[in-house]
Design a protein around this motif. Structure first.
Motif, PDB file in Angstrom:
ATOM      1  N   GLY A 173       0.501  -1.131   0.220  1.00  0.00           N
ATOM      2  CA  GLY A 173      -0.419  -0.027  -0.069  1.00  0.00           C
ATOM      3  C   GLY A 173       1.087   1.043  -0.025  1.00  0.00           C
ATOM      4  N   GLU A 174       1.906   0.945   0.048  1.00  0.00           N
ATOM      5  CA  GLU A 174       2.559   2.331  -0.182  1.00  0.00           C
ATOM      6  C   GLU A 174       3.908   2.963  -1.525  1.00  0.00           C
ATOM      7  OE1 GLU A 174       5.300   3.137   4.208  1.00  0.00           O
ATOM      8  OE2 GLU A 174       5.772   1.482   2.596  1.00  0.00           O
ATOM      9  N   GLY A 175       3.246   1.863  -2.524  1.00  0.00           N
ATOM     10  CA  GLY A 175       3.311   2.279  -3.716  1.00  0.00           C
ATOM     11  C   GLY A 175       4.483   2.190  -4.752  1.00  0.00           C
ATOM     12  N   ALA A 176       5.118   1.308  -3.831  1.00  0.00           N
ATOM     13  CA  ALA A 176       6.598   0.195  -4.289  1.00  0.00           C
ATOM     14  C   ALA A 176       6.696   0.537  -5.603  1.00  0.00           C
ATOM     15  CB  ALA A 176       7.456  -0.074  -3.849  1.00  0.00           C
ATOM     16  N   GLN A 177       5.836  -0.303  -6.114  1.00  0.00           N
ATOM     17  CA  GLN A 177       5.225  -0.963  -7.575  1.00  0.00           C
ATOM     18  C   GLN A 177       5.399   0.363  -8.566  1.00  0.00           C
ATOM     19  OE1 GLN A 177       1.980  -4.092  -5.801  1.00  0.00           O
ATOM     20  NE2 GLN A 177       4.192  -5.462  -5.576  1.00  0.00           N
ATOM     21  N   LYS A 178       4.238   0.703  -7.944  1.00  0.00           N
ATOM     22  CA  LYS A 178       3.904   1.696  -9.010  1.00  0.00           C
ATOM     23  C   LYS A 178       4.890   3.001  -9.770  1.00  0.00           C
ATOM     24  CE  LYS A 178       1.110   2.752 -11.486  1.00  0.00           C
ATOM     25  NZ  LYS A 178       0.000   2.475 -12.023  1.00  0.00           N
ATOM     26  N   ALA A 179       5.744   3.166  -8.065  1.00  0.00           N
ATOM     27  CA  ALA A 179       7.376   3.664  -8.087  1.00  0.00           C
ATOM     28  C   ALA A 179       8.157   2.696  -9.213  1.00  0.00           C
ATOM     29  CB  ALA A 179       8.120   3.786  -7.099  1.00  0.00           C
ATOM     30  N   GLY A 180       8.134   1.702  -9.329  1.00  0.00           N
ATOM     31  CA  GLY A 180       9.284   1.230  -9.611  1.00  0.00           C
ATOM     32  C   GLY A 180       8.720   0.366 -11.280  1.00  0.00           C
ATOM     33  N   GLN A 181       7.606   0.606 -11.391  1.00  0.00           N
ATOM     34  CA  GLN A 181       7.207   0.552 -12.595  1.00  0.00           C
ATOM     35  C   GLN A 181       7.381   1.578 -13.242  1.00  0.00           C
ATOM     36  OE1 GLN A 181       3.426  -0.581 -11.786  1.00  0.00           O
ATOM     37  NE2 GLN A 181       3.600  -3.353 -11.843  1.00  0.00           N
ATOM     38  N   SER A 182       6.790   2.765 -13.221  1.00  0.00           N
ATOM     39  CA  SER A 182       7.970   4.003 -13.736  1.00  0.00           C
ATOM     40  C   SER A 182       9.130   4.210 -13.729  1.00  0.00           C
ATOM     41  CB  SER A 182       6.659   4.973 -12.822  1.00  0.00           C
ATOM     42  OG  SER A 182       5.565   4.891 -12.451  1.00  0.00           O
TER      43      SER A 182
ATOM     44  N   VAL B 161       2.634  12.516 -15.279  1.00  0.00           N
ATOM     45  CA  VAL B 161       0.708  12.921 -15.929  1.00  0.00           C
ATOM     46  C   VAL B 161      -0.232  11.494 -16.950  1.00  0.00           C
ATOM     47  CG1 VAL B 161       0.412  13.792 -18.171  1.00  0.00           C
ATOM     48  CG2 VAL B 161       2.329  14.918 -16.500  1.00  0.00           C
ATOM     49  N   SER B 162       0.763  10.562 -17.066  1.00  0.00           N
ATOM     50  CA  SER B 162      -0.372   9.745 -17.449  1.00  0.00           C
ATOM     51  C   SER B 162      -0.649   8.454 -16.282  1.00  0.00           C
ATOM     52  CB  SER B 162       0.522   8.440 -18.599  1.00  0.00           C
ATOM     53  OG  SER B 162       1.174   7.488 -17.980  1.00  0.00           O
ATOM     54  N   ILE B 163      -0.141   8.564 -15.027  1.00  0.00           N
ATOM     55  CA  ILE B 163      -0.710   7.806 -13.647  1.00  0.00           C
ATOM     56  C   ILE B 163      -1.521   9.129 -13.513  1.00  0.00           C
ATOM     57  CG2 ILE B 163      -0.216   6.839 -11.718  1.00  0.00           C
ATOM     58  CD1 ILE B 163       2.491   6.385 -11.911  1.00  0.00           C
ATOM     59  N   PHE B 164      -1.698  10.170 -13.155  1.00  0.00           N
ATOM     60  CA  PHE B 164      -2.411  10.517 -12.037  1.00  0.00           C
ATOM     61  C   PHE B 164      -3.373  11.484 -13.426  1.00  0.00           C
ATOM     62  CE2 PHE B 164       1.065  10.095  -9.510  1.00  0.00           C
ATOM     63  CZ  PHE B 164       0.865   9.438  -8.435  1.00  0.00           C
ATOM     64  N   ALA B 165      -3.065  10.862 -14.806  1.00  0.00           N
ATOM     65  CA  ALA B 165      -4.314  11.644 -15.729  1.00  0.00           C
ATOM     66  C   ALA B 165      -5.843  12.109 -14.959  1.00  0.00           C
ATOM     67  CB  ALA B 165      -4.218  10.795 -17.360  1.00  0.00           C
TER      68      ALA B 165
ATOM     69  N   LYS C 286      -3.311  19.310 -10.098  1.00  0.00           N
ATOM     70  CA  LYS C 286      -2.909  19.341  -8.450  1.00  0.00           C
ATOM     71  C   LYS C 286      -2.324  17.488  -8.183  1.00  0.00           C
ATOM     72  CE  LYS C 286      -4.576  21.260  -3.913  1.00  0.00           C
ATOM     73  NZ  LYS C 286      -5.304  20.534  -3.381  1.00  0.00           N
ATOM     74  N   VAL C 287      -3.086  17.160  -7.843  1.00  0.00           N
ATOM     75  CA  VAL C 287      -1.895  16.013  -8.255  1.00  0.00           C
ATOM     76  C   VAL C 287      -0.611  15.349  -9.197  1.00  0.00           C
ATOM     77  CG1 VAL C 287      -2.355  13.633  -7.910  1.00  0.00           C
ATOM     78  CG2 VAL C 287      -4.341  14.860  -7.508  1.00  0.00           C
ATOM     79  N   ILE C 288      -1.594  15.817 -10.324  1.00  0.00           N
ATOM     80  CA  ILE C 288       0.049  15.989 -10.456  1.00  0.00           C
ATOM     81  C   ILE C 288       1.288  16.868 -11.003  1.00  0.00           C
ATOM     82  CG2 ILE C 288       0.825  16.500 -13.456  1.00  0.00           C
ATOM     83  CD1 ILE C 288      -1.976  15.376 -14.263  1.00  0.00           C
ATOM     84  N   GLY C 289       1.280  17.884 -10.013  1.00  0.00           N
ATOM     85  CA  GLY C 289       1.519  18.690  -9.554  1.00  0.00           C
ATOM     86  C   GLY C 289       2.142  18.346  -8.652  1.00  0.00           C
ATOM     87  N   SER C 290       1.700  17.652  -7.766  1.00  0.00           N
ATOM     88  CA  SER C 290       2.683  17.859  -6.445  1.00  0.00           C
ATOM     89  C   SER C 290       3.149  16.536  -6.277  1.00  0.00           C
ATOM     90  CB  SER C 290       1.197  17.518  -5.213  1.00  0.00           C
ATOM     91  OG  SER C 290       0.640  16.060  -5.180  1.00  0.00           O
ATOM     92  N   ASN C 291       2.864  15.253  -7.711  1.00  0.00           N
ATOM     93  CA  ASN C 291       3.972  14.204  -7.720  1.00  0.00           C
ATOM     94  C   ASN C 291       5.295  14.540  -8.594  1.00  0.00           C
ATOM     95  OD1 ASN C 291       2.541  12.317  -6.311  1.00  0.00           O
ATOM     96  ND2 ASN C 291       0.631  12.454  -6.927  1.00  0.00           N
ATOM     97  N   ILE C 292       4.915  15.589  -9.376  1.00  0.00           N
ATOM     98  CA  ILE C 292       6.038  16.130  -9.501  1.00  0.00           C
ATOM     99  C   ILE C 292       6.927  16.821  -8.525  1.00  0.00           C
ATOM    100  CG2 ILE C 292       7.040  17.876 -11.565  1.00  0.00           C
ATOM    101  CD1 ILE C 292       4.506  16.843 -13.281  1.00  0.00           C
TER     102      ILE C 292
END
Ligand SMILES: Cc1ncc(C[n+]2csc(CCOP(=O)(O)OP(=O)(O)O)c2C)c(N)n1
Lengths: 317, 640
Positions: free
Chosen positions: B32-41, B194-198, B203-209
């Motif tokens: 639930g901490e998003g490691a897979q998402k980060a790794g896939q990216s 951008v594509s993950i949080f489209a 706002k969410v895109i901005g804070s993740n960038i």
């Protein structure tokens, strides 16, 4: 050529089908078996409705009654014990143009196939499902079935069945999205015909429980009701099963029953003092799964390729 | 060769990057901490930069295991290289750990070596809970003792500058760190965000960038090293998918009309993927009430002339066996995908095993010959569905395609397929059925016959699971049954006649031939390359068809001193538990090959619930060579 007609010239000639066009050889059920009468009724409906034999599919499970498709000259699918309904639903899912009849026994439907029974009722795909309820396992020779009455001595319960029987009609009436439930008795061909015809006309899954005698193992289970017509409760309504009066005039015990009333239907289905026959419930407006499952059958190969190419583009790097 | 100075990374290093041929990176966290998402990216960024990439997800069996637990280790491994990467490799080079306990989960799986760099979240050192502080301190000490290079980093605290809730945003911060450490183009990473949080908005895109850039800055300021894994020169037209997405794409590319399924890990994600797009490609997904209904529904659709498949895993395959037998008996075309997991019973739901070979070959009662194929790569997960669909129809038979949990969730780039009309289903035949032609007019030689479909005038027949004649009439006599069995078997033999011998990896003869099937191909071939590099006469061959088998195996095996399979399923020690080899239960492919070729096939087969590494296989090969007396015994045996 593959996919194309080889001969277009005959197509304009009208075709007329006689009973013979639906008869797939001599039925090999025991003499006196209630299945014979049901078969005849279905063949007559096919003839009266002029169903195209090649557009008609009879699907069954395993059991004596499931031999049904073999005796029709339509397409048939005699599959696995308990699994008629998933197959029938699968046939219908992408071929809603086909007319489907399902034959299933009380063991086939209410025991091994119980999960599929519940869900097929809910899918409500347009087909007629005939439950041949002889209160016993016929093919495997006299074992207790879910609808066997207490005290009945079978090969698996020689001291008599112990549990109260399942009531398939009441059970079906309790399943969400149920759209048609009727009952009839094999010894009244007029009523069998009228009931199955009404079921065929209904747009949705029509569940018909047929009280059926097995001359070998349960010749006596419906004996009382046969001898004494007052033990039959004839359900009457203009929207219900309308049988020829000549065939039903022996039934003096009658009930005006609105097939739109599900609560009354459940009450009637619960009666143990009589066998209600006729239409208990019908609702033609329930959602039918094939309306959803057949979406996209007409997508062209070009459009499929285009959709796929777009998808591949999403994964491109 | 890239000298490291040309990097266009936004986080230009003060220190010049060390050039590597490949790197194995892990991100490990609580689930639930998003490691897979980060790794896939990160993997996508690497693939887009032209690197070879292979990812393996680290998946706990539970949806929400307790925090900071060893069994709860969740995350991803990314192996990137200058060349094509075909497997997860040996031990990790660099690991980002969100807490110290999950790292123990990886240590238990031998994922680290001496010298593995651990970037460890340090907030636990000052946790209000004394017990946590102690656990952390003693783990760090222990990691040092184990030879890991531990860098304690206040990542959580640094994230607070960009988000009030670092637990949710830290993964993108870590992506930023990795982008700096491996000198990646930050613009590629931004595109990923951008594509993950489209769907979530600007706002969410901005804070993740902001988190991404913060991570890059943090790494630049806190680390004294960075690396460059130069890209392959030739850039081809590639796509990146995991194996289940590849299956889903293959389903569409084969013009499949219906997928009928019941949810089961690790197969379901193929349907998750398809559910969003299948309708546009003219298909329908039926979620049935159970696996029996799922296959029954598919068989019904197929009987009615529509192409259908069912996708499942081992327990589901078990439930489908009776229907598979019916499809064999009544010759109904059908594709069955089994994404294998550990068994028996519920087994290891999220983990890899190659334990379903026998179930696929033999699970149905009676003699039920069918086609069984195994995808070796993610790319094959795509193409094999198309082949399977065609074989199913041409041979009027069920076809089982085996993949596994590792292929299902792993990601790698492969050449973008160019779908053609020929892959798609032919339209339903609505021409009248030729008069007098039986529904099973078996060709005596090949057992093949043409299939009538409802709607075809004059083709009416009753499909039956009972023994039947060519007319589909029930027949119990000995000759009719023997004939039916033979015709169904002939079809499989006829298919075998059309297959070609599998290619050998390495020389055509030698001391040892390693035989594999399924997703182990990358590790096996890398191990073979290593021992060949050291001068050993070892080759390997990988089987795609398990029923029928590809031809020429007996003769091929004869050209090698010894033949051994390498598999991910259970086997007893070859000498048996108490020195009686008669009772030793052999690996599944080894047993199958012995029966088919009468060759004395050895095996190495274990059930660790994780992919075999090249290093592991290399040691097994050396040990086998030692046992054969081909290399110095002592050198080899010690490591096996
Ligand atoms: C998986 C499986 N289990 C058991 C059987 C054996 N079997 C065949 S028919 C049947 C019961 C038949 O009873 P019913 O469904 O009531 O049909 P009837 O023969 O009475 O018409 C059984 C148990 C089977 N064919 N397959």
């Amino acid at each position: 050529m593959f996919g194309l007609k080889t001969d277009w010239s005959l197509d304009v000639l009208p075709r007329y089908f006689t009973l013979e066009d639906y008869e797939g050889g001599t039925a090999r059920w025991c003499p006196g078996c209630g299945d014979h009468g049901v078969l005849t009724a279905v063949q007559r409906i096919c003839r009266d409705e002029q169903l195209l034999p090649e557009q008609t599919v009879c699907v069954s499970g395993i059991g004596c009654s499931s031999r049904f498709p073999h005796y029709m000259k339509t397409y048939g699918f005699h599959g696995l014990h308990g699994r008629a309904l998933p197959v029938a639903c699968g046939v219908k899912s992408r071929r809603p143009d086909l007319k489907i009849w399902v034959a299933t026994g009380d063991g086939d439907c209410c025991s091994i196939g119980a999960a599929h029974w519940v869900h097929a009722i809910r899918y409500n795909m347009n087909m007629v499902v005939m439950l041949f309820d002889n209160n016993v396992y016929g093919l495997t020779k006299n074992q207790t079935s879910p609808t066997t009455r207490p005290g009945f001595k079978s090969n698996t319960h020689p001291r008599g069945a112990f549990l109260p029987p399942l009531n398939p009609t009441l059970t079906t009436l309790s399943i969400t999205n149920v759209s048609f439930v009727a009952q009839t008795v094999d010894w009244n061909p007029v009523h069998v015909y009228a009931t199955l015809k009404r079921a065929y006309d209904h747009p949705g899954l029509s569940f018909v429980r047929i009280m059926q005698r097995c001359p070998q193992f349960t010749p006596m289970v419906f004996e009382d009701a046969q001898r004494d017509p007052s033990l039959i409760l004839l359900l009457e309504d203009p929207k219900g099963v309308v049988a020829d009066e000549a065939g039903t005039k022996i039934y003096k015990n009658r009930l005006a029953h609105d097939p739109g009333d599900i609560n009354r239907a459940r009450e009637v289905a619960s009666r143990e003092d009589v066998i209600p026959i006729g239409l208990l419930y019908a609702n033609p407006d329930n959602p039918r799964y094939e309306d959803m499952s057949s979406v996209g059958v007409d997508v062209t190969i070009e459009d499929k390729l285009a959709a796929l190419d777009k998808e591949l583009g999403r994964f491109a790097i | 060769m890239n000298d490291g100075q040309t990097s266009n990374s936004g986080g230009r290093a003060a220190h010049s990057p060390k050039v590597l041929r490949e790197a194995i990176v892990e991100i490990v966290s609580d689930s639930g901490e998003g490691a897979q998402k980060a790794g896939q990216s990160f993997a996508t960024v690497c693939a887009k930069s032209g690197n070879g990439v292979w990812t393996v997800e680290i998946i706990p069996a539970e949806i929400k295991p307790p925090a900071r637990s060893r069994a709860g280790a969740s995350g991803i491994r990314i192996r990137l290289g200058s060349e094509t990467v075909t497997n997860m490799g040996d031990e990790a080079d660099l690991v980002v750990g969100f807490n110290e306990q999950v790292l123990y989960g990886r240590i238990m799986n031998s994922a680290f070596r001496e010298g593995t760099i651990i970037l460890l979240e340090s907030k636990w050192a000052t946790d209000p809970d004394e017990q946590i502080r102690d656990m952390y301190a003693s783990a760090v000490e222990d990691f040092h003792r184990r030879g890991l290079i531990v860098h304690e980093l206040a990542m959580h605290e640094a994230c607070l500058a960009y988000t009030p809730n670092p637990q949710l945003g830290k993964n993108m911060f870590v992506l930023g760190m990795l982008c700096w450490i491996y000198q990646r183009d930050v613009e590629l990473a931004k595109k990923e965000i951008v594509s993950i949080f489209a769907k979530k908005g600007e706002k969410v895109i901005g804070s993740n960038i902001a988190l991404l850039e913060g991570g890059m800055k943090f790494a630049r300021e806190n680390l004294t090293y960075c690396f460059d894994v130069p890209a392959m020169k030739a850039k081809r037209d590639l796509i990146v998918t995991n194996g289940n997405q590849a299956v889903g794409l293959g389903v569409m590319a084969s013009g499949m009309d219906l997928v009928s399924m019941y949810p089961i890990t690790p197969a379901t994600s193929a349907t998750h993927y398809l559910s969003g797009v299948f309708q546009k490609a003219g298909g329908f997904i039926h979620q049935a009430e159970d696996e029996i209904a799922a296959i029954g529904f598919a068989i019904g659709a197929s009987y009615a002339g529509k192409t259908a498949c069912t996708i499942t895993s081992g327990p589901g395959l078990a439930l489908k066996t009776e229907f598979i037998g019916l499809a064999v008996m009544a010759e109904v075309p059908l594709v069955i995908v089994d994404v294998q997991r550990g068994g028996p019973a519920t087994g290891l739901p999220t983990k890899i095993e190659q334990g379903d070979l026998f179930a696929a070959l033999y699970a149905s009662p009676g003699d039920a010959p069918k086609v069984v194929m195994a995808a070796a790569t993610i790319e094959e997960c795509f193409h094999m569905i198309i082949t399977a669909r065609k074989l199913a129809e041409a041979f009027r038979t069920p076809v089982i395609v085996l993949t596994d949990a590792n292929l299902a969730t792993g990601q790698t780039p492969f050449p973008r397929p160019r779908p053609v009309e020929d892959w798609m289903e032919a339209p339903i035949d609505r021409s009248p059925w030729p008069e007098g032609l039986a529904p099973y007019a078996w060709d005596e030689e090949t057992g093949l016959s043409r299939r009538p479909v409802p709607g075809q005038r004059g083709g009416q027949y009753v499909l039956t699971g009972l023994a039947h004649t060519g007319q589909s009439h029930v027949a119990y006599d000995p000759n009719a049954n023997q004939l039916g069995c033979e015709m169904r078997s002939r079809k499989i033999a006829a298919l075998a006649q059309t297959l070609v011998a599998p290619k050998i990896h390495g020389d055509d003869s030698g001391d040892l031939l390693v035989v594999g099937w399924g997703s182990t191909i990358g590790s096996i071939e890398e191990a073979v390359d290593r021992v060949r590099g050291a001068g050993h006469r070892v080759s390997s061959v990988h089987l795609r068809f398990l029923s029928p088998m590809e031809p020429g195996l007996t003769e091929m095996f004869g050209r090698f001193g010894r033949v051994m399979t390498v598999e991910l399923n259970y086997s007893d020690p070859p000498q048996g538990f108490w020195g009686n080899p008669e009772y030793a239960r052999r690996a599944q492919l080894a047993q199958h090959l012995r029966a088919q070729t009468l060759h004395d096939v050895d095996y190495f087969a274990i059930t660790p619930g994780q992919p075999l590494t090249p290093g592991q296989i290399e040691r097994v090969i050396l040990a086998k060579l030692g046992e054969m007396g081909v290399v110095e015994r002592g050198a080899a045996v010690a490591t096996a």
